[in-house]
Design an enzyme around this catalytic site. Structure first.
Site, short mmCIF file in Angstrom:
data_model
loop_
_atom_site.label_atom_id
_atom_site.label_comp_id
_atom_site.label_asym_id
_atom_site.label_seq_id
_atom_site.Cartn_x
_atom_site.Cartn_y
_atom_site.Cartn_z
N LEU A 1 -65.74 -30.16 -76.45
CA LEU A 1 -65.44 -30.50 -77.67
C LEU A 1 -66.17 -32.25 -77.88
CD1 LEU A 1 -62.05 -29.27 -78.62
CD2 LEU A 1 -64.36 -28.37 -79.35
N ASP A 2 -66.31 -32.61 -79.15
CA ASP A 2 -66.77 -33.93 -79.24
C ASP A 2 -65.48 -34.92 -78.99
OD1 ASP A 2 -69.12 -33.57 -79.97
OD2 ASP A 2 -68.72 -33.87 -82.20
N MET A 3 -65.52 -36.09 -78.43
CA MET A 3 -64.44 -36.90 -78.10
C MET A 3 -63.38 -36.95 -79.07
SD MET A 3 -64.41 -41.06 -76.84
CE MET A 3 -64.83 -41.58 -78.72
N ASP A 4 -63.70 -37.14 -80.54
CA ASP A 4 -63.01 -37.33 -81.64
C ASP A 4 -62.32 -36.00 -82.33
OD1 ASP A 4 -63.13 -40.19 -81.53
OD2 ASP A 4 -65.14 -40.01 -82.23
N THR A 5 -62.85 -34.73 -81.84
CA THR A 5 -62.54 -33.49 -82.27
C THR A 5 -61.23 -33.12 -80.93
OG1 THR A 5 -64.70 -33.04 -83.06
CG2 THR A 5 -62.80 -31.27 -82.62
#
Length: 226
Positions: free
Chosen positions: A71-75
């Site tokens: 997952l993306d870091m911010d997700t």
């Protein structure tokens, strides 16, 4: 010096959330499912200061755990990890064959005009402005997202998202192209939106797949925290 994570995010000042223990959603001898917090890398970035990540935290407890997807870091939300190379290969084959169904929830700016629909827009890296991605009808890779309105609010909407393809930043770019960027997205939304929202309002909620060893149908759920 500004650096990037393995998925291309700018990491001028990476500050991972405190390690309060693993949020295990599922565990057996072959497979792990975890709830990744927003702000934590899925895999290590470059340099010692970006070594803290979900994979490292999981492997400290489960040394045989191996990365299958990210997952993306911010997700935030549901991440699967394989226990051993055989299961990693079997799970990777399911992901490549699009046999893993994923669902996300997001809060977006504005009220959607449609209750449900599809966003079918080809995507490609916007090289002069990396890590941004962009819609490109000529050379973009096919990208498809299904969406459903869950709750219309005064100036925002809660939506359910199903990525059929898995392009980098796909959900974020598709929602922006629809005219409803995800709240808290400084790359594709209003400037300073992350600071106002506190985080990117995107969460991986559900994953459905066949167990890589037994073949049993699995539906894994990670409740949305916002």
């Amino acid at each position: 010096m500004t650096t990037q994570d393995p998925q291309g995010h700018q990491l001028a000042d990476y500050q991972p959330p405190p390690d309060t223990g693993l949020a295990l959603l599922y565990e057996d001898e072959h497979l792990l499912a975890l709830d990744k917090p927003s702000g934590l890398l899925s895999v290590p970035g470059r340099g010692e200061r970006m070594a803290d990540c979900l994979a490292a935290r999981v492997q400290a407890r489960f040394p045989d755990a191996m990365v299958v997807h990210r997952l993306d870091m911010d997700t935030s939300g549901l991440v699967l990890m394989a226990r051993g190379p055989l299961v990693q290969r079997l799970l990777s084959q399911q992901f490549m064959a699009r046999q893993v169904d994923k669902r996300y929830e997001a809060m977006v700016h504005g009220v959607l005009a449609q209750e449900e629909g599809e966003i079918d827009l080809p995507l490609i890296t916007d090289w002069p402005r990396r890590p941004r991605q962009k819609v490109d009808a000529e050379i973009g890779k096919p990208s498809l997202t299904r969406f459903r309105l869950l709750q219309p609010l005064a100036n925002s909407s809660r939506v359910s998202l199903e990525p059929v393809t898995g392009r980098s930043h796909q959900l974020r770019v598709h929602l922006m192209a629809l005219g409803h960027p995800i709240i808290g997205d400084d790359l594709y939304g209003p400037p300073g939106d992350r600071a106002r929202a506190g985080r990117l309002m995107l969460h991986a909620c559900d994953v459905a797949l066949a167990h890589p060893v037994s073949g049993q149908a699995l539906k894994l759920v990670c409740p949305c925290p916002f």
